[in-house]
Design a protein around this motif. Structure first.
Motif, PDB file in Angstrom:
ATOM      1  N   ALA A   1      13.056  -3.624   3.166  1.00  0.00           N
ATOM      2  CA  ALA A   1      12.145  -2.856   2.318  1.00  0.00           C
ATOM      3  C   ALA A   1      11.323  -1.857   3.137  1.00  0.00           C
ATOM      4  CB  ALA A   1      11.212  -3.799   1.555  1.00  0.00           C
ATOM      5  N   MET A   2      11.070  -2.180   4.387  1.00  0.00           N
ATOM      6  CA  MET A   2      10.218  -1.274   5.162  1.00  0.00           C
ATOM      7  C   MET A   2      10.999  -0.554   6.254  1.00  0.00           C
ATOM      8  SD  MET A   2       7.913  -4.136   7.087  1.00  0.00           S
ATOM      9  CE  MET A   2       8.622  -5.599   7.815  1.00  0.00           C
ATOM     10  N   ARG A   3      12.298  -0.558   6.140  1.00  0.00           N
ATOM     11  CA  ARG A   3      13.118   0.014   7.199  1.00  0.00           C
ATOM     12  C   ARG A   3      12.776   1.473   7.498  1.00  0.00           C
ATOM     13  NH1 ARG A   3      19.357  -0.867   8.644  1.00  0.00           N
ATOM     14  NH2 ARG A   3      19.557   1.010   9.902  1.00  0.00           N
ATOM     15  N   ASP A   4      12.459   2.261   6.448  1.00  0.00           N
ATOM     16  CA  ASP A   4      12.179   3.683   6.648  1.00  0.00           C
ATOM     17  C   ASP A   4      11.027   3.919   7.620  1.00  0.00           C
ATOM     18  OD1 ASP A   4      14.132   4.268   4.954  1.00  0.00           O
ATOM     19  OD2 ASP A   4      12.873   4.909   3.268  1.00  0.00           O
ATOM     20  N   THR A   5      10.040   3.053   7.558  1.00  0.00           N
ATOM     21  CA  THR A   5       8.841   3.301   8.372  1.00  0.00           C
ATOM     22  C   THR A   5       8.626   2.199   9.393  1.00  0.00           C
ATOM     23  OG1 THR A   5       7.528   2.173   6.694  1.00  0.00           O
ATOM     24  CG2 THR A   5       7.627   4.567   6.544  1.00  0.00           C
ATOM     25  N   LEU A   6       9.635   1.326   9.546  1.00  0.00           N
ATOM     26  CA  LEU A   6       9.470   0.162  10.414  1.00  0.00           C
ATOM     27  C   LEU A   6       9.006   0.540  11.813  1.00  0.00           C
ATOM     28  CD1 LEU A   6       9.915  -2.923  10.564  1.00  0.00           C
ATOM     29  CD2 LEU A   6      12.204  -2.451  11.436  1.00  0.00           C
ATOM     30  N   ILE A   7       9.593   1.602  12.369  1.00  0.00           N
ATOM     31  CA  ILE A   7       9.324   1.926  13.770  1.00  0.00           C
ATOM     32  C   ILE A   7       7.883   2.385  13.978  1.00  0.00           C
ATOM     33  CG2 ILE A   7      10.013   4.366  13.776  1.00  0.00           C
ATOM     34  CD1 ILE A   7      11.641   3.285  16.457  1.00  0.00           C
ATOM     35  N   PHE A   8       7.202   2.804  12.908  1.00  0.00           N
ATOM     36  CA  PHE A   8       5.809   3.216  13.056  1.00  0.00           C
ATOM     37  C   PHE A   8       4.853   2.036  13.071  1.00  0.00           C
ATOM     38  CE2 PHE A   8       7.970   6.829  10.965  1.00  0.00           C
ATOM     39  CZ  PHE A   8       7.945   7.685  12.051  1.00  0.00           C
ATOM     40  N   GLY A   9       5.389   0.833  12.872  1.00  0.00           N
ATOM     41  CA  GLY A   9       4.566  -0.354  13.060  1.00  0.00           C
ATOM     42  C   GLY A   9       3.848  -0.790  11.804  1.00  0.00           C
ATOM     43  N   PRO A  10       2.986  -1.818  11.943  1.00  0.00           N
ATOM     44  CA  PRO A  10       2.361  -2.433  10.774  1.00  0.00           C
ATOM     45  C   PRO A  10       1.422  -1.486  10.049  1.00  0.00           C
ATOM     46  CG  PRO A  10       1.411  -3.262  12.817  1.00  0.00           C
ATOM     47  CD  PRO A  10       2.592  -2.448  13.195  1.00  0.00           C
ATOM     48  N   GLY A  11       0.857  -0.487  10.755  1.00  0.00           N
ATOM     49  CA  GLY A  11      -0.088   0.434  10.130  1.00  0.00           C
ATOM     50  C   GLY A  11       0.541   1.197   8.985  1.00  0.00           C
ATOM     51  N   PHE A  12       1.895   1.345   8.994  1.00  0.00           N
ATOM     52  CA  PHE A  12       2.531   2.138   7.964  1.00  0.00           C
ATOM     53  C   PHE A  12       3.175   1.283   6.882  1.00  0.00           C
ATOM     54  CE2 PHE A  12       1.730   5.232  11.053  1.00  0.00           C
ATOM     55  CZ  PHE A  12       1.678   6.445  10.381  1.00  0.00           C
ATOM     56  N   GLN A  13       3.039  -0.024   7.001  1.00  0.00           N
ATOM     57  CA  GLN A  13       3.607  -0.894   5.973  1.00  0.00           C
ATOM     58  C   GLN A  13       2.511  -1.180   4.953  1.00  0.00           C
ATOM     59  OE1 GLN A  13       6.564  -0.696   6.595  1.00  0.00           O
ATOM     60  NE2 GLN A  13       6.287  -0.204   8.749  1.00  0.00           N
ATOM     61  N   GLY A  14       2.762  -0.826   3.713  1.00  0.00           N
ATOM     62  CA  GLY A  14       1.714  -0.977   2.716  1.00  0.00           C
ATOM     63  C   GLY A  14       0.654   0.073   2.964  1.00  0.00           C
ATOM     64  N   ALA A  15      -0.565  -0.187   2.556  1.00  0.00           N
ATOM     65  CA  ALA A  15      -1.613   0.820   2.651  1.00  0.00           C
ATOM     66  C   ALA A  15      -2.509   0.624   3.853  1.00  0.00           C
ATOM     67  CB  ALA A  15      -2.441   0.805   1.366  1.00  0.00           C
TER      68      ALA A  15
END
Lengths: 110, 811
Positions: B386-400
Motif C-alpha cells: 500500500a505504501m510502495r510509492d512513497t516507501l523510500i521516503f520513510g515513515p514521514g510520508f506514510q499517512g499524514a
C-alpha cells in the motif's frame, strides 16, 4: 485599479523584505531565496514588532522582537505560538512586483 | 549448597550473561572468572572512539575489579586456561586446577592473520583489544604512515581513528568495494569518496603479497606491484572463533564450538557463548545476537527454559560524520526488485530490496534517519504494497505524519526496535521512563538501550522527550538548532575541516534538515564563516539579527537608537555640539549617557538613520557598534595624566585598545575596562577583559561579567609594557573568536575550556604571535565604519519604504 506596481524585484534583497506604506498600515513585502514574493501586514500580533526586519528562512519569517515565527504563505504563527498576520496577494510581472489592492481597500473601508 | 561455575573469558557476552544470571539467581553459583586479558570487561564496540581520541579507556569499562568483588566473583585476570579435563570436571591453569559443576567457554574470537611474509614483524597489529588500540595510538601521529589491510567494519574504524590522530592512512581491500558484506557497490563507492575526502586512501582489489621490513615493518607490497610505506600495519581481514580449548577437550567443533538452542555444547556440563560458538551452522560477530545468547545461557544456568533464535541484525559504522546503515538481505536475486533513491550532490543514497509485498533489505548512506523504521518493517515482514510509492521516503510520508523526527519516533509501534545492540524496543524504554528512569543514564542502566555502541542515543532521547514532554532535559550539549543534529562545536570543527566557505555549503555538506535554516542557525553560521575565512567569506547581511543588519538597536516601538563611538570614553566640545545638533535635527526622543561612557540617541526613525550617521561622520565620529556581537566599549579612568593615584596612562591605553579592536566580530559582545591603579575606578575586574595598571606594569584579567551573572575576572597574564598588553589582548580576543560557541560570552567560554588552557595559549610566544597575526588579518577586512558605507547617497533609498500607496488605497 487592483494591482499596484510597488517596485522592482531587485529592490528587495533575497531573504529580505521592504515596507510599503498604505492607508491600511505598513505592508511587509518579502522575497525568498528562490525569488518568490509574499506580502503581509508589517505588525506582529504579539507586540507589534516590524516583521519586515525579521530573518527570512525558507517561506517563514522570525519576528525581530521576540522570535515568533510566521508562515509567509498563510500568515499563521508557527510552533507553539498562536496568532496570524493578514496576508495580501502579490505577484511578479516582468521583474516588477504587483500588490493586490482590493483586500487592502476593504481593510480601509472596514 | 552453591554449585561451582567457572567461566573462561571476560568479554561482552560473558559479562552480560553474568549480570543476567546474578539478577535471576543470585545465590545459585560460586563463580570463578578467568580472563587472558589482564583486566575485566569493557565495551569493545567503543574501542573506535578510544582510538580516535573521542573517549578514554576509563569511559568504556563496564565491569571493573570492584564490580566483581562486590558480587563475590573470584577473578583470575591475566591467567590463561591451558586445558579442560572433562572426566574430572576441572580446568587447568598456571596456578593449578579449578573444579567446576558448570563450565562456560566464552573465549571469543581471534583475528585472522594473513599467511604472508613479514606478518610477525614488530609494528604489525590486529584490532581486537585495548593492547592493539594502544599500539595504534602510540604510532598514529601526524606524519606517520599506517596501512590497514581489510575494508570491513573494523578496518575502516581503525583507519578513521588513526586518520583522526593525523596519520596518513591507506586501506587495502581485496574486494571491489568497501564493506561488501553490508553495502552494495553504490553505497560502498559513496563511503570510499567520503573517506578519501578525509585523507584516507582506499585501494580496492588489492591483494597483499608481503609485509616488508628488517627490524620492524617498513612497507606493504601488493600483488599488482604497488608498495605502500608503513610505520604500522593493522590486519583487519576477519576473525575466526577461538576453539583451541574445546578442540583439545574433544567437544564437538565445526567452525565454532557447536551449541544447541540452550547454549549447551556436546558435554551437558559445558556451555559456550559469544563469537566462539556455532549455532545451526551460523557464526556470530555482532553484539546483538551475542546479548541474546547471554540471556538464554543465563536462563539455562538458572534452570529456566529458554531458546536462542538468531534475529536479523542491522549495521552502523561508528565513524564520526559518516552516516551509513544497512539491514537485512540486499543481494540481487530472481523475483527481487530494487527501489533506489540517489542524490549524489548531497551524498545521499538509499536502496530498498523488495520481494513480493515484503521489504527484505535496506542500505542507506548519508541520511540514515529512517533506518530504524525500515529495519522494523524488515523484521516484522510487514506488507508494504500500500505504501510502495512513497516507501523510500520513510515513515514521514506514510499517512499524514509530518517529517518531524519526533513525529517519526512517535509513529513507531511499541515493539519497534530502538537499540539494535541490546534488542531494546520502544515499549520497554517507555515503560522504564514511566517507572522513573528520567535521565539518559537511568534509561541505559535499566534497559541497556544506547549503552553499547551509542548510535541510537538520539532515538532514545527522542523517546524520552515524547514520554516526558516538557520534563525532559536533553543532554548537556544539544544540537545547534532544530535544523541540524550537529552541536555548535561539531559545526565549527567541520567548517574548518571541510573548508566550507558559504552558508549553503555548510547546510548541504552537513545535511541541514530545513531549506534556508532558521533565525537561530543562520546568524551563528554567518559568524563562524566570518571568523574562520576572513578572506574568502562575504558577510551575509540577511543572516544577521535586525540590530546588526541595520547597525542600530531596534526599540520596542520599531525606532532605533544611535550611539557614536567615544574612544576610551573621551569626547570633545565639537563632538558634543554635533551630537546635540543631530538630536535636535532628527527629533531624538531621549539623550542618555550609557554605562560604557558614551551617549545614546534614542527614538530615531529607520529612514533617518543614513542621514544622522552622515552628520555624525562629518563631525569625525564612527559607529559605536552598541548593537553588535563585537567590541562594544573600553571603559577607562583618567589615569596618571590627571589622577594623583594613577600609576600608568590608563586613558591612553584604553583608547589604543579600542582603536585596535573596534569593528571585529566576536561570538558575543566584548567589553573592556582599563583602570589606572588598583582602586579600579573603571570597574575593569567585571569586564570581559580588564586591565589594571600597577607600578610595575599591567595586570590583564579576563572572563568577568556584570549582567545576568556577576563574575570577577580571572588573571590571564601580567606584563611590563603597553605593547605587551596590546599583543596579549589581541591574541586572547582571537582565541575567543576562533573557539567559542556563538552567543557565549567570554566567561561562559572560559568556564568550558578552562583558564589554564587560555593562559597556556597566550603564554606561548609562537601561539600568541600567530593568534595576533590572524586577528590583524581579519581586522584588515572588517575594521570599517558601517555608518559610512550605508550613509552613501546611493544606499539611502534602501532605508526608506519601497513605495507609498497611502493615497491610492483610499480611492
Amino acid at each position: 485599479m487592483t494591482w499596484a506596481d510597488i517596485g522592482a524585484l531587485d529592490d528587495i534583497p533575497a531573504q529580505g523584505a521592504r515596507v510599503v506604506k498604505t492607508a491600511a498600515g505598513c505592508v511587509a513585502v518579502f522575497r525568498t531565496a528562490d525569488d518568490r514574493v509574499f506580502a503581509m501586514a508589517d505588525q506582529c500580533p504579539h507586540k507589534g514588532g516590524p516583521l519586515s526586519e525579521g530573518i527570512v528562512h525558507g517561506t517563514s519569517v522570525t519576528c525581530p522582537l521576540h522570535a515568533w515565527v510566521f508562515s509567509l504563505e498563510s500568515g499563521e504563527a508557527q510552533g507553539p505560538d498562536a496568532g496570524a498576520v493578514a496576508t495580501f496577494a502579490v505577484r511578479i510581472e516582468a521583474g516588477r512586483i504587483l500588490l493586490d489592492m482590493r483586500r487592502l481597500a476593504r481593510r480601509v473601508a472596514a | 549448597m552453591k554449585r561451582k561455575l567457572v567461566i573462561i573469558g571476560a568479554g561482552m557476552a560473558s559479562g552480560r550473561m553474568l549480570e543476567t544470571l546474578l539478577d535471576m539467581a543470585p545465590d545459585a553459583y560460586d563463580v570463578t572468572l578467568f580472563n587472558a586479558e589482564p583486566r575485566g570487561n569493557y565495551n569493545r564496540l567503543m574501542l573506535s572512539p578510544v582510538l580516535s581520541g573521542e573517549k578514554t579507556y576509563e569511559e568504556i569499562v563496564t565491569h571493573d575489579e570492584a564490580w566483581y568483588a562486590a558480587r563475590g566473583i573470584e577473578t583470575r585476570f591475566g591467567e590463561h586456561v591451558v586445558r579442560i579435563d572433562r572426566a574430572r570436571q576441572v580446568v587447568i591453569s598456571a596456578r593449578g586446577e579449578t573444579h567446576y559443576d558448570k563450565l562456560v567457554i566464552a573465549t571469543g574470537s581471534a583475528p585472522f592473520i594473513l599467511p604472508v611474509q613479514g606478518k610477525d614483524l614488530p609494528g604489525v597489529v590486529t584490532y581486537r583489544d585495548l593492547e592493539d588500540t594502544n599500539a595504534m595510538i602510540a604510532i598514529a601521529r601526524p606524519g606517520a604512515k599506517a596501512v590497514v589491510i581489510g575494508g570491513g567494519l573494523l578496518g575502516l574504524e581503525a583507519a578513521a581513528g588513526m586518520a583522526a590522530r593525523g596519520a596518513e592512512v591507506v586501506v587495502i581491500h581485496i574486494m571491489g568495494h568497501l564493506m561488501e558484506r553490508q553495502l552494495d557497490p553504490s553505497a560502498g563507492y559513496l563511503l570510499q569518496k567520503d573517506l578519501e575526502r578525509r585523507g584516507i586512501k582506499v585501494h580496492c582489489r588489492g591483494a597483499t603479497k608481503a609485509i616488508l621490513g628488517h627490524d620492524r615493518v617498513e612497507a606493504v607490497a601488493l600483488d599488482d606491484g604497488t608498495v605502500y610505506g608503513a610505520d604500522l600495519v593493522c590486519m583487519a581481514v576477519g576473525i575466526r572463533p577461538e576453539v583451541r580449548l574445546a578442540n583439545d577437550a574433544h567437544l564437538e567443533v565445526g567452525r565454532g564450538i557447536v551449541v544447541n538452542d540452550q547454549m549447551t555444547t556436546s558435554d551437558p556440563a559445558i556451555h559456550a557463548l559469544g563469537e566462539c560458538v556455532e549455532h545451526n551452522r551460523q557464526l556470530f560477530g555482532l553484539v546483538a545476537p551475542l546479548y541474546d545468547q547471554a540471556k538464554v545461557l543465563a536462563a539455562t544456568l538458572a534452570g529456566q527454559a529458554a531458546a536462542f533464535r538468531p534475529v536479523q541484525t542491522a549495521t552502523k559504522l561508528k565513524v564520526t560524520g559518516v552516516d551509513l546503515f544497512s539491514a537485512g538481505d540486499f543481494a540481487e536475486g530472481p523475483g527481487r526488485e530494487d527501489i533506489v533513491f540517489r542524490d549524489p550532490g548531497r551524498g545521499i543514497y538509499k536502496r530498498l530490496v523488495i520481494e513480493g509485498d515484503r521489504l527484505l533489505g535496506a542500505v542507506m548512506y548519508g541520511d540514515t534517519a529512517d533506518g530504524a523504521w525500515f529495519f522494523s518493517q524488515i523484521k516484522e515482514g510487514s506488507d508494504i504494497s500500500a505504501m510502495r510509492d512513497t516507501l523510500i521516503f520513510g515513515p514521514g510520508f506514510q499517512g499524514a505524519a509530518p517529517a518531524d523526527p519526533l513525529a517519526a519516533v512517535a509513529a513507531l509501534p511499541p515493539e519497534a526496535e530502538i537499540c539494535g545492540c541490546n534488542g531494546v524496543c520502544k515499549g520497554r524504554i517507555v515503560t522504564a521512563i514511566q517507572g522513573g528512569a528520567v535521565t539518559l543514564d537511568a534509561v541505559r542502566a535499566s534497559t541497556k538501550a544506547s549503552a553499547s555502541c551509542g548510535t541510537c542515543t538520539g532515538l532514545v532521547e527522542q523517546v524520552m522527550a515524547l514520554t516526558l514532554g516538557g520534563g525532559f532535559k536533553a543532554n548537556a550539549n544539544p544540537p545547534l538548532c532544530k535544523c541540524t543534529d550537529h552541536t555548535h562545536e561539531d559545526v565549527r570543527r567541520l567548517i574548518k575541516a571541510g573548508a566550507m566557505k558559504s552558508i549553503p555549503a555548510v547546510m548541504q555538506e552537513l545535511g541541514w534538515k530545513t531549506a534556508g535554516g532558521c533565525a537561530t542557525c543562520r546568524p551563528a553560521l554567518n559568524y563562524y564563516l566570518i571568523a574562520d575565512w576572513p578572506l574568502d567569506y562575504r558577510d551575509d547581511r540577511q543572516s544577521r539579527f535586525v540590530n546588526e543588519r541595520n547597525h542600530a538597536n531596534i526599540q520596542k516601538d520599531g525606532t532605533y537608537s544611535v550611539v557614536p563611538r567615544m574612544w576610551g570614553g573621551v569626547t570633545t566640545p565639537a563632538e558634543l555640539r554635533a551630537i546635540a545638533d543631530a538630536a535636535d535635527k532628527y527629533k531624538v526622543a531621549m539623550v542618555k549617557v550609557t554605562g560604557g561612557q558614551r551617549i545614546d540617541l534614542l527614538g530615531v526613525r529607520k529612514e533617518d538613520l543614513p542621514a544622522i550617521w552622515a552628520d555624525l561622520n562629518d563631525a569625525g565620529m564612527v559607529s559605536g557598534h552598541a548593537y553588535s556581537k563585537g567590541l562594544r566599549t573600553v571603559k577607562t579612568c583618567v589615569g596618571s595624566e590627571f589622577c594623583r593615584f594613577g600609576t600608568q596612562d590608563s586613558t591612553g591605553l584604553g583608547i589604543k585598545l579600542e582603536k585596535m579592536l573596534w569593528g571585529s566580530w566576536t561570538p558575543a559582545k566584548v567589553k573592556l575596562g582599563v583602570s589606572g591603579c588598583p582602586r579600579n575606578c573603571a570597574e575593569a575586574t567585571c569586564k570581559d577583559i580588564g586591565v589594571v595598571c600597577v607600578d610595575s606594569g599591567y595586570e590583564v584579567s579576563v572572563a568577568g561579567a556584570a549582567g545576568m551573572d556577576v563574575r570577577e575576572t580571572l588573571p590571564l597574564c601580567k606584563v611590563a609594557t603597553e605593547a605587551e598588553v596590546m599583543e596579549a589582548v589581541a591574541a586572547f580576543v582571537q582565541l575567543y573568536r576562533e573557539n567559542a560557541r556563538y552567543l557565549h560570552r567570554i566567561y561562559k567560554w572560559v568556564d568550558k575550556v578552562g583558564l589554564d588552557w587560555c593562559q597556556a595559549q597566550i603564554a606561548d610566544p609562537a601561539t600568541r604571535r600567530a593568534l595576533c597575526d590572524r586577528f590583524q588579518l581579519s581586522q584588515s577586512i572588517y575594521q570599517v565604519d558601517p555608518w559610512a558605507e550605508h550613509a552613501k547617497p546611493a544606499e539611502r533609498a534602501k532605508w526608506a519604504a519601497l513605495a507609498d500607496l497611502t493615497l491610492e488605497a483610499a480611492e
